[in-house]
Design a protein around this motif. Structure first.
Motif, PDB file in Angstrom:
ATOM      1  N   LYS A   1       0.842  -1.202   0.000  1.00  0.00           N
ATOM      2  CA  LYS A   1       0.000   0.000   0.000  1.00  0.00           C
ATOM      3  C   LYS A   1       0.871   1.243   0.000  1.00  0.00           C
ATOM      4  O   LYS A   1       2.035   1.206   0.418  1.00  0.00           O
ATOM      5  CB  LYS A   1      -0.930   0.006   1.218  1.00  0.00           C
TER       6      LYS A   1
ATOM      7  N   THR B   1      -0.017   6.801   3.990  1.00  0.00           N
ATOM      8  CA  THR B   1      -0.871   7.977   4.151  1.00  0.00           C
ATOM      9  C   THR B   1      -0.008   9.189   4.494  1.00  0.00           C
ATOM     10  O   THR B   1       1.168   9.061   4.864  1.00  0.00           O
ATOM     11  CB  THR B   1      -1.896   7.764   5.264  1.00  0.00           C
ATOM     12  N   THR B   2      -0.601  10.349   4.404  1.00  0.00           N
ATOM     13  CA  THR B   2       0.089  11.585   4.785  1.00  0.00           C
ATOM     14  C   THR B   2       0.569  11.498   6.233  1.00  0.00           C
ATOM     15  O   THR B   2       1.710  11.855   6.548  1.00  0.00           O
ATOM     16  CB  THR B   2      -0.852  12.791   4.619  1.00  0.00           C
ATOM     17  N   LYS B   3      -0.282  11.005   7.109  1.00  0.00           N
ATOM     18  CA  LYS B   3       0.069  10.916   8.531  1.00  0.00           C
ATOM     19  C   LYS B   3       1.210   9.921   8.753  1.00  0.00           C
ATOM     20  O   LYS B   3       2.130  10.187   9.543  1.00  0.00           O
ATOM     21  CB  LYS B   3      -1.165  10.494   9.337  1.00  0.00           C
ATOM     22  N   GLU B   4       1.167   8.782   8.060  1.00  0.00           N
ATOM     23  CA  GLU B   4       2.238   7.793   8.204  1.00  0.00           C
ATOM     24  C   GLU B   4       3.571   8.352   7.725  1.00  0.00           C
ATOM     25  O   GLU B   4       4.622   8.089   8.321  1.00  0.00           O
ATOM     26  CB  GLU B   4       1.876   6.520   7.436  1.00  0.00           C
TER      27      GLU B   4
ATOM     28  N   LYS C   1      -4.029  18.588   0.783  1.00  0.00           N
ATOM     29  CA  LYS C   1      -3.160  17.399   0.825  1.00  0.00           C
ATOM     30  C   LYS C   1      -1.815  17.697   0.177  1.00  0.00           C
ATOM     31  O   LYS C   1      -0.756  17.310   0.707  1.00  0.00           O
ATOM     32  CB  LYS C   1      -3.835  16.221   0.125  1.00  0.00           C
TER      33      LYS C   1
ATOM     34  N   GLU D   1       1.728  17.415   2.197  1.00  0.00           N
ATOM     35  CA  GLU D   1       2.786  16.512   1.742  1.00  0.00           C
ATOM     36  C   GLU D   1       4.090  17.282   1.499  1.00  0.00           C
ATOM     37  O   GLU D   1       5.174  16.819   1.864  1.00  0.00           O
ATOM     38  CB  GLU D   1       2.358  15.807   0.447  1.00  0.00           C
TER      39      GLU D   1
END
Length: 312
Positions: free
Chosen positions: A244, A247-250, A267, A271
């Protein structure tokens, strides 16, 4: 130590130094999207100002500081793009050096891409700082040896008034990890997959990574897995194997921002801000080495005073 952060972005350097016990008095940046994120996460003031404007020095002098930290924009020294050493952005490195020479804090820290060492701008900045009386420690550091699960190399120049060049080398060398930190070391199984996709600069590079290695450098671009992606020979898994995109948070976690750190805006802006940031733990590592050196020279002075009293 009272601290000012220039070119602060969304706050990676500020948070790292704050975690190490530094008191951030104020921050400065000229990119509204990053400033908005910064405001969500810090109680002190951040000013939206052009740090290439000579008038900014008087504003900075409002806040008597022990140390000024900052990462001038690095795109024009980057290995990723067209290099333009005479651009306005490149000149902001000289602006940073001039601000330091004018304000004269006891300490400063400048961060940039490691490729700056090949630019004609760095020697010019070094001359300004040496003429102002600073001893300099210049190092390219790999974040994965500093408590960051990411193989991100960055140039740091740390200055201290009237010290010898290389004054911080021993503290840095003595505290480097013996092995690189992996994503699993830092995050465990929390991202819910063993393999993840990171969009490469070009399809000549791999894009599938394992959590059991350091991440590649987090950039300001995060795209989904393209349809029909063809496996690169160095990819750690087939795309079909529960791979996968992060995500932005990850991605912010891999930059060692904590879970509570608030990301706001579009977003694309989030990023970019994350990708531009100094990893929090990388900044914290440098801050801790400064604190150790400060304590050491303080003890040296104390021992000298004690010896002088005994002699008298």
């Amino acid at each position: 130590m009272k601290t000012i952060d220039l070119f602060s972005g969304c706050g990676g350097m500020s948070l790292g130094f704050q975690n190490a016990g530094f008191e951030i008095l104020s921050a400065y940046d000229n990119w509204e999207a990053a400033v908005n994120i910064y405001k969500e996460n810090f109680s002190h003031k951040i000013y939206t100002m052009d740090l290439g404007d000579e008038k900014v020095v008087e504003h900075i002098k409002q806040f008597p500081s022990d140390i000024i930290i900052g990462g001038p924009p690095c795109q024009d020294f980057s290995i990723a793009g067209n290099r333009d050493y005479k651009s306005k952005r490149a000149n902001l490195t000289i602006s940073f050096a001039n601000i330091i020479a004018d304000v004269k804090p006891e300490w400063f820290v400048m961060e940039n891409v490691y490729n700056i060492e090949k630019s004609p701008v760095l020697p010019e900045a070094v001359k300004i700082l040496k003429d102002a009386g600073y001893g300099l420690t210049k190092r390219v550091l790999d974040a994965s040896y500093l408590g960051v699960p990411q193989a991100r190399k960055r140039f740091f120049m740390i200055g201290h008034l009237y010290s010898e060049d290389g004054f911080l080398n021993a503290e840095i060398d003595d505290n480097l990890s013996v092995k690189q930190m992996t994503v699993y070391d830092y995050l465990g199984d929390s991202i819910g997959t063993e393999f993840y996709y990171m969009h490469p600069r070009s399809y000549n590079r791999r894009a599938v990574f394992s959590i059991h290695e350091p991440s590649a450098t987090i950039r300001g671009v995060n795209r989904p897995i393209p349809e029909g992606y063809k496996k690169h020979p160095a990819d750690k898994a087939e795309i079909s194997e529960n791979v996968k995109a992060l995500t932005t948070k990850e991605r912010s976690y891999i930059q060692t921002f904590p879970e509570w750190f608030q990301l706001v805006g579009s977003k694309t802006a989030m990023e970019q801000a994350i990708g531009n940031a100094v990893p929090v733990k990388m900044a914290e590592f440098v801050a801790m080495r400064i604190m150790e050196y400060k304590a050491e020279i303080g003890n040296r002075g104390k021992n000298h005073d004690e010896l002088r009293e005994v002699t008298i």
